[in-house]
Design an enzyme around this catalytic site. Structure first.
Site, PDB file in Angstrom:
ATOM      1  N   SER A 146       5.309  -4.692  -8.719  1.00 37.31           N
ATOM      2  CA  SER A 146       4.817  -5.922  -9.355  1.00 37.31           C
ATOM      3  C   SER A 146       5.972  -6.909  -9.561  1.00 37.31           C
ATOM      4  O   SER A 146       6.626  -7.287  -8.589  1.00 37.31           O
ATOM      5  CB  SER A 146       4.090  -5.565 -10.649  1.00 37.31           C
ATOM      6  OG  SER A 146       3.312  -6.664 -11.099  1.00 37.31           O
ATOM      7  N   ASP A 222      -6.531  -4.194  -6.172  1.00 39.79           N
ATOM      8  CA  ASP A 222      -5.600  -4.603  -7.230  1.00 39.79           C
ATOM      9  C   ASP A 222      -6.217  -5.764  -8.009  1.00 39.79           C
ATOM     10  O   ASP A 222      -6.546  -6.810  -7.448  1.00 39.79           O
ATOM     11  CB  ASP A 222      -4.282  -5.028  -6.571  1.00 39.79           C
ATOM     12  CG  ASP A 222      -3.156  -5.219  -7.563  1.00 39.79           C
ATOM     13  OD1 ASP A 222      -3.390  -5.858  -8.606  1.00 39.79           O
ATOM     14  OD2 ASP A 222      -2.052  -4.742  -7.282  1.00 39.79           O
ATOM     15  N   HIS A 254      -3.735  -1.779  -9.436  1.00 35.42           N
ATOM     16  CA  HIS A 254      -2.351  -2.153  -9.752  1.00 35.42           C
ATOM     17  C   HIS A 254      -1.638  -1.105 -10.606  1.00 35.42           C
ATOM     18  O   HIS A 254      -0.470  -1.270 -10.929  1.00 35.42           O
ATOM     19  CB  HIS A 254      -2.362  -3.499 -10.495  1.00 35.42           C
ATOM     20  CG  HIS A 254      -1.038  -4.218 -10.474  1.00 35.42           C
ATOM     21  ND1 HIS A 254      -0.481  -4.710  -9.313  1.00 35.42           N
ATOM     22  CD2 HIS A 254      -0.149  -4.543 -11.461  1.00 35.42           C
ATOM     23  CE1 HIS A 254       0.677  -5.299  -9.582  1.00 35.42           C
ATOM     24  NE2 HIS A 254       0.906  -5.203 -10.878  1.00 35.42           N
TER      25      HIS A 254
END
Lengths: 274, 274
Positions: A146, A222, A254
């Site tokens: 991320s 995600d 995610h």
């Protein structure tokens, strides 16, 4: 440097350490995993940068990386994601300030005095880890998840002499064009978009490129995929003809369940290139 | 039963679910991991019982079990460690009350109305999981860590028809003779030590025995080893000539780094016997 904790793990040692950081002007905590092979001499070392709201601890406890690092003979380093403490600027939002350093050296108030995560990770902590642990600084790789995927991609392209291998998991791929990026790059670096471009993976790939191959994994389900913009990175990878493997993994979101599901392949990728 | 969350993990699904428990008289949360093989029909199922202060979440996020469960085609169930909620009795101490059910059906006030973890795990939740998920109730195995290792050993020996395979990680091995046990068994079951003996792994092994083999792992540097008393279990295993593998692993402590380091071997152990 002070030892916070050390635990035997997969025949090696998972440690947590604290030191007074010059770059960040505060105490910083980080974690290092040493595989059993480190007892016999310096080993290659994979840096794992974490995402928004994380500390050194999230990936250390939830990514399931240590067992594979032991198998492949790699050390792991888990830095924190920002400077911290009562004297350090912060913001009420989860995605700005403490826990959200974005791996840049801030130039703007109130962030500039402490938010120097680029210098911290690529220089100060790199030198400290190389000095204090049996790792080979000529064989550093970097990855992250991320915001940490953004950090891995941009720090590698900005400091190619430091890192020999590169991958990313669900990275923020085009922060200059996303709400996960414009806000933070604006706060830390000011309003000039040409400065932001120097900290944007999709744009850096076109301007500076990367000397090796890149592995990128992204889950199809995600929940933040519109903020991550993997399509911008995919286009840049393909159009610059950079050697790479980019995957959209069906059904994954995610979370760290995604990270854990693919971490072995990332560790193997780095081990093969270090 | 209500779905709290579901995440793709290692090609399967890590889910968290909530239901109104009759046994415990409150809502209970638990986690189930289904490997990819579960799409093709019922799979064997390993129950993982957690330790003091844990919920369904600790092992789910920190044990690194899902990847190996996917490799070996096993489902995993992570129950909570006690009833919970504002209407449920509790104690200020971390090792009594909520988070510390000890896998018994309490008979004493104020615990008896809700603290029925033995019935909950071995009957109610077993039936719910068998009804709601593609698992084979004839192929249930059980393991656990610390208080959960105590739970795995005692529930298996008390309900041998329910479990076909058994292992434990750093279990509380002799609670009737330890500060981790005397306090709780006294509170939940009263002062009669002959009742405690029915919930003590080392004593049950001598009185009831076990129909299969047992795998026990214990770290040599476990900070709680004097409370766990692995020597009592080792003596009972050897003196009853129960087929088993008991290991003291050098350098490991009581943390999830130890659990993660040996979980693959436990999953392989159960897979081979289910």
């Amino acid at each position: 440097m002070e030892t916070v904790s050390e635990n035997r793990a997969f025949g090696g040692v998972q440690g947590v350490y604290r030191h007074a950081s010059t770059a960040c002007g505060c105490d910083m905590t980080f974690a290092v995993y040493l595989p059993p092979e480190a007892e016999d001499g310096p080993v290659p070392c994979l840096w794992y940068l974490s995402g928004l709201t994380c500390t050194h601890e999230n990936a250390m406890t939830k990514a399931g990386a240590q067992g594979f690092a032991a198998d492949y003979g790699l050390a792991l380093v888990f830095p924190d994601t920002s400077p911290r403490g009562p004297g350090v600027a912060d913001d009420e939002a989860y995605d700005l300030g403490q826990g959200a350093g974005f791996y840049v050296d801030a130039t703007e108030a109130p962030w500039a005095p402490h938010f120097r995560m680029e210098s911290y990770v690529t220089e100060e902590l790199a030198q400290l880890v190389a000095a204090e642990f049996p790792v080979d600084p000529g064989r550093f790789g970097i990855t992250g998840h991320s915001m940490g995927g953004h950090g891995a991609l941009t720090l590698a392209m900005r400091h190619p002499e430091r890192y020999a291998s590169l991958s990313a998991l669900a990275p923020i791929a085009h922060p200059a064009g996303s709400d996960w990026g414009q806000k933070q790059l604006g706060a830390y670096l000011g309003a000039n978009a040409s400065v932001w471009a120097e900290h944007d993976a999709a744009l850096l790939l076109r301007s500076r490129g990367w000397h090796g191959e890149i592995l990128v994994d992204q889950g199809s389900d995600d929940q933040f995929i519109d903020l991550l913009q993997p399509e911008a990175l995919a286009a840049a990878l393909a159009e610059t003809r950079t050697p790479h493997m980019m995957r959209i993994q069906p059904g994954y979101d995610h979370s760290y369940f995604f990270v854990a599901s693919v971490i072995e392949e990332h560790i193997a990728w780095h081990a093969a290139r270090l």
